[in-house]
Design a protein around this motif. Structure first.
Motif, PDB file in Angstrom:
ATOM      1  N   ASN A 112      67.950 -45.732   4.872  1.00  0.00           N
ATOM      2  CA  ASN A 112      67.391 -46.009   3.555  1.00  0.00           C
ATOM      3  C   ASN A 112      67.663 -44.820   2.643  1.00  0.00           C
ATOM      4  O   ASN A 112      67.913 -43.711   3.112  1.00  0.00           O
ATOM      5  N   ILE A 113      67.615 -45.070   1.362  1.00  0.00           N
ATOM      6  CA  ILE A 113      67.704 -44.018   0.362  1.00  0.00           C
ATOM      7  C   ILE A 113      66.276 -43.692  -0.046  1.00  0.00           C
ATOM      8  O   ILE A 113      65.482 -44.598  -0.335  1.00  0.00           O
ATOM      9  N   SER A 114      65.927 -42.420  -0.055  1.00  0.00           N
ATOM     10  CA  SER A 114      64.609 -41.985  -0.523  1.00  0.00           C
ATOM     11  C   SER A 114      64.787 -41.071  -1.726  1.00  0.00           C
ATOM     12  O   SER A 114      65.667 -40.212  -1.731  1.00  0.00           O
ATOM     13  N   ILE A 115      63.959 -41.293  -2.715  1.00  0.00           N
ATOM     14  CA  ILE A 115      63.946 -40.468  -3.922  1.00  0.00           C
ATOM     15  C   ILE A 115      62.573 -39.800  -3.968  1.00  0.00           C
ATOM     16  O   ILE A 115      61.557 -40.477  -4.133  1.00  0.00           O
ATOM     17  N   LEU A 116      62.566 -38.494  -3.778  1.00  0.00           N
ATOM     18  CA  LEU A 116      61.325 -37.721  -3.750  1.00  0.00           C
ATOM     19  C   LEU A 116      61.213 -36.878  -5.011  1.00  0.00           C
ATOM     20  O   LEU A 116      62.189 -36.207  -5.379  1.00  0.00           O
ATOM     21  N   THR A 117      60.059 -36.908  -5.660  1.00  0.00           N
ATOM     22  CA  THR A 117      59.821 -36.103  -6.854  1.00  0.00           C
ATOM     23  C   THR A 117      58.806 -35.023  -6.513  1.00  0.00           C
ATOM     24  O   THR A 117      57.700 -35.318  -6.048  1.00  0.00           O
ATOM     25  N   TYR A 118      59.214 -33.797  -6.740  1.00  0.00           N
ATOM     26  CA  TYR A 118      58.418 -32.638  -6.347  1.00  0.00           C
ATOM     27  C   TYR A 118      57.347 -32.322  -7.386  1.00  0.00           C
ATOM     28  O   TYR A 118      57.574 -32.427  -8.594  1.00  0.00           O
ATOM     29  N   ALA A 119      56.171 -31.893  -6.898  1.00  0.00           N
ATOM     30  CA  ALA A 119      55.056 -31.535  -7.775  1.00  0.00           C
ATOM     31  C   ALA A 119      54.787 -30.030  -7.780  1.00  0.00           C
ATOM     32  O   ALA A 119      54.056 -29.543  -8.631  1.00  0.00           O
ATOM     33  N   GLY A 120      55.353 -29.325  -6.814  1.00  0.00           N
ATOM     34  CA  GLY A 120      55.074 -27.902  -6.673  1.00  0.00           C
ATOM     35  C   GLY A 120      54.105 -27.652  -5.533  1.00  0.00           C
ATOM     36  O   GLY A 120      53.495 -28.583  -4.993  1.00  0.00           O
ATOM     37  N   ASP A 121      53.994 -26.395  -5.157  1.00  0.00           N
ATOM     38  CA  ASP A 121      53.071 -25.982  -4.093  1.00  0.00           C
ATOM     39  C   ASP A 121      53.288 -26.744  -2.788  1.00  0.00           C
ATOM     40  O   ASP A 121      52.332 -27.026  -2.053  1.00  0.00           O
ATOM     41  N   GLY A 122      54.535 -27.136  -2.520  1.00  0.00           N
ATOM     42  CA  GLY A 122      54.854 -27.823  -1.273  1.00  0.00           C
ATOM     43  C   GLY A 122      54.482 -29.293  -1.238  1.00  0.00           C
ATOM     44  O   GLY A 122      54.560 -29.919  -0.177  1.00  0.00           O
ATOM     45  N   LEU A 123      54.093 -29.861  -2.367  1.00  0.00           N
ATOM     46  CA  LEU A 123      53.653 -31.266  -2.408  1.00  0.00           C
ATOM     47  C   LEU A 123      54.611 -32.130  -3.222  1.00  0.00           C
ATOM     48  O   LEU A 123      55.204 -31.682  -4.192  1.00  0.00           O
TER      49      LEU A 123
END
Length: 166
Positions: A112-123
């Motif tokens: 699968n293709i995953s698109i992850l959006t980062y929030a900072g602080d490792g989350l």
């Protein structure tokens, strides 16, 4: 989109931690640390299951998905490739979903293709999984047939296979 931008190195490091956490979850079958790497208000888009809002919706879904067939027969979720996009704070990757050996060394998998959006602080504040459910269905059925042929088909997988034949 996020108002804060992150460096390529920070995104790469965060994704490396994500991969380690997911690998450990697959090894231990404890999905809580995997869920805990998302923000409390995460938006998780899973095209077959719909959109979940917050860890409290993601957690029961991932436990049910990964602790029943075919998810409980998947052994790892390694990234085959990644793209880091600093301008959107995203990491886009293709994740492999190999199933356990049915008994003769055969590797059966779907991606699968995953698109992850980062929030900072490792989350991570958002994840979207894009895939063809029929490919996962086909891989699971192929695994069942191979395991049946080898005499290693467990009861849960046999029940799933029987349900799919209807």
């Amino acid at each position: 989109m996020t108002s804060r931008l992150f460096t390529r190195d920070e995104l790469a490091d965060a994704f490396a931690t994500f991969e380690q956490t997911v690998a450990e979850a697959a090894r231990t079958r404890n999905w809580d640390p995997w869920v805990d790497q998302y923000t409390v208000d995460v938006e998780y888009v899973e095209h077959a299951a719909g959109t979940m809002h917050g860890r409290d919706e993601v957690r029961p879904w991932i436990w049910k998905t990964m602790e029943s067939f075919p998810g409980n027969h998947m052994t790892a979720f390694p990234a085959l490739w990644t793209v880091i996009d600093e301008s959107t704070s995203r990491v886009i990757c293709e994740l492999d979903n190999p199933m356990r050996d049915p008994g003769d060394g055969t590797i059966i998998s779907a991606t699968n293709i995953s698109i992850l959006t980062y929030a900072g602080d490792g989350l991570w504040r958002r994840q979207e999984d894009v895939y063809n459910p029929l490919r996962f269905l086909s891989a699971a059925m192929k695994w069942c047939k191979k395991a049946q042929e080898l005499g290693t088909l467990d009861d849960e997988a046999a029940e799933w296979m029987k349900g799919m034949a209807r």
